[in-house]
Enzyme design. Structure first.
Site, short mmCIF file in Angstrom:
data_model
loop_
_atom_site.label_atom_id
_atom_site.label_comp_id
_atom_site.label_asym_id
_atom_site.label_seq_id
_atom_site.Cartn_x
_atom_site.Cartn_y
_atom_site.Cartn_z
N TYR A 54 18.03 28.96 7.93
CA TYR A 54 16.82 29.69 8.31
C TYR A 54 16.65 29.72 9.82
O TYR A 54 16.83 28.71 10.49
CB TYR A 54 15.58 29.00 7.71
CG TYR A 54 15.40 29.23 6.23
CD1 TYR A 54 15.24 30.50 5.70
CD2 TYR A 54 15.34 28.13 5.36
CE1 TYR A 54 15.03 30.68 4.34
CE2 TYR A 54 15.13 28.32 4.00
CZ TYR A 54 14.98 29.60 3.50
OH TYR A 54 14.78 29.78 2.15
N LYS A 76 0.84 -1.20 0.00
CA LYS A 76 0.00 0.00 0.00
C LYS A 76 0.88 1.26 0.00
O LYS A 76 2.08 1.17 0.28
CB LYS A 76 -0.91 -0.01 1.23
CG LYS A 76 -0.15 -0.02 2.56
CD LYS A 76 -1.06 -0.33 3.74
CE LYS A 76 -0.28 -0.39 5.04
NZ LYS A 76 -1.12 -0.92 6.15
C1 LIG Z 1 -0.36 -1.95 6.75
C2 LIG Z 1 -0.90 -3.24 7.23
C3 LIG Z 1 -0.05 -4.35 7.41
C4 LIG Z 1 1.45 -4.26 7.30
O1 LIG Z 1 1.97 -3.68 8.47
P1 LIG Z 1 3.55 -3.53 8.67
O2 LIG Z 1 3.69 -3.10 10.08
O3 LIG Z 1 3.99 -2.51 7.70
O4 LIG Z 1 4.12 -4.86 8.41
C5 LIG Z 1 -0.62 -5.55 7.76
N1 LIG Z 1 -1.96 -5.68 7.94
C6 LIG Z 1 -2.80 -4.62 7.79
C7 LIG Z 1 -4.26 -4.82 8.01
C8 LIG Z 1 -2.31 -3.37 7.45
O5 LIG Z 1 -3.14 -2.35 7.31
#
Ligand SMILES: *Cc1c(COP(=O)(O)O)cnc(C)c1O
Length: 361
Positions: free
Chosen positions: A256, A35
């Site tokens: 800055y 994702k």
């Molecule tokens: C994002 C997500 C994961 C992966 O989590 P990580 O900590 O990045 O391994 C797994 N299960 C769900 C439901 C998620 O939303």
């Protein structure tokens, strides 16, 4: 010479990290979570590299899934939050996406929508995260209605999500595991709970499907050393180079807001990378940076396109010398802590502007 700031991507490291997840959970299937543009690494590139290694991919929404399908990705893709409107169910069927059911509205959409074919489905149970999922005592009823809907390709995968798996001394994960097992008792279907910290540190939570995301990119989700996480290899190395070097007299300030003041005659190197390239503006004075492979402290505020580094204690630094902001030799988690955030956010916020360059495949 074109601007030297880039995110170098090491696909050998990616394969190493997948192999580690497989080694830790040898009997589970592996769902690689890609994702948010594969946590900033580039969804299509990473999905192509992962497709031969993973049993499925997971994304947050159908837009992300369709992008992967259009790029030719064929393997199963789970929508982690399910659909956001009934019309997306037909899209899911058309593109062969796996859906999540985590509330009553989604279940009614499924029951009431006619579909061209059966859908694969995950049923999410809320065991304590209290974000998504059906109440544990309702899991049996949802399971029954899903099977009765006639819309599924098989029994749903029973899933849950941990709130504190990265904090090894907290009691929540054990409690969530116990509640998950009670809720699933007697229900048909495979099970899934483990995110990255679950894969690395909670073997009792591996079940039938592991769902690692962050660990695949080679960084530890823990803030303390953990033997398995310490075997990971970073996929992304954010690099740039020195574009200017100057002497700064004691008492002068840099950048800055004049937030850094030289306490001694100092040498300051300017590097062409800034918050416009994904380097966090919240990185404080003293945040480590690698210049010619040696650590030196950030000196002064992060600008949009540049940062300044105190290289007084380093061997002579020249224009063109290589700089690493995080990755090989400097864990992103360390930069994140110095910036009041987590590695997940730094990776995920990597903007389009920063070229992704594959250096090893
Ligand atoms: C994002 C997500 C994961 C992966 O989590 P990580 O900590 O990045 O391994 C797994 N299960 C769900 C439901 C998620 O939303």
């Amino acid at each position: 010479m074109s601007r030297p700031s880039q995110a170098r991507l090491d696909l050998r490291a990616l394969r190493h990290n997948v192999a580690l997840a497989r080694e830790l959970a040898p009997t589970a299937r592996l769902m690689a979570v890609v994702k948010a543009n594969a946590y900033g690494h580039g969804a299509v590139t990473m999905a192509r590299a992962l497709e031969p290694l993973a049993d499925a991919l997971a994304v947050a929404c159908s837009e992300e899934a369709v992008e992967l399908r259009r790029a030719g990705i064929r393997c199963p893709i789970l929508l982690l939050e399910g659909v956001f409107e009934a019309a997306e169910l037909a899209l899911a069927a058309e593109h062969d996406l796996w859906i999540t059911i985590d509330n009553d509205t989604q279940l009614r959409w499924l029951e009431q929508t006619s579909l061209p074919g059966p859908l694969a489905c995950w049923l999410k149970i809320d065991t304590g995260m209290h974000r998504l999922g059906v109440a544990p005592e309702q899991a049996r009823d949802y399971h029954r209605r899903l099977l009765a809907s006639g819309k599924l390709a098989g029994p749903p995968v029973l899933s849950t999500h941990f709130s504190c798996a990265d904090e090894l001394d907290k009691p929540q994960t054990r409690q969530q595991i116990e509640l998950f097992e009670t809720s699933c008792e007697g229900l048909s279907g495979l099970r899934s709970a483990a995110n990255s910290p679950g894969v690395l540190a909670w073997p009792q939570a591996h079940y039938d499907w592991i769902r690692p995301g962050f660990m695949l990119w080679g960084n530890s989700p823990f803030t303390v050393p953990q033997p398995q996480a310490d075997r990971l290899r970073p996929v992304m190395t954010l690099c740039s180079a020195v574009i200017s070097v100057r002497d700064v007299a004691a008492g002068e300030t840099v950048g800055y807001g004049a937030t850094w003041q030289a306490r001694r005659p100092s040498r300051v190197a300017t590097v062409t990378i800034g918050y416009g390239d994904g380097y966090p503006r919240t990185a404080g004075n003293g945040t480590p940076v690698l210049v010619n492979g040696r650590r030196a402290p950030l000196a002064g505020r992060v600008s949009m396109d540049m940062i300044t580094i105190d290289v007084t204690d380093l061997p002579p630094v020249a224009v063109g010398d290589p700089v690493i902001l995080w990755g090989a030799g400097l864990p992103v988690g360390e930069v994140a802590r110095a910036s009041s955030t987590i590695g997940y956010e730094l990776l995920t916020r990597m903007p389009m502007r920063t070229p992704r360059v594959i250096v090893a495949d």
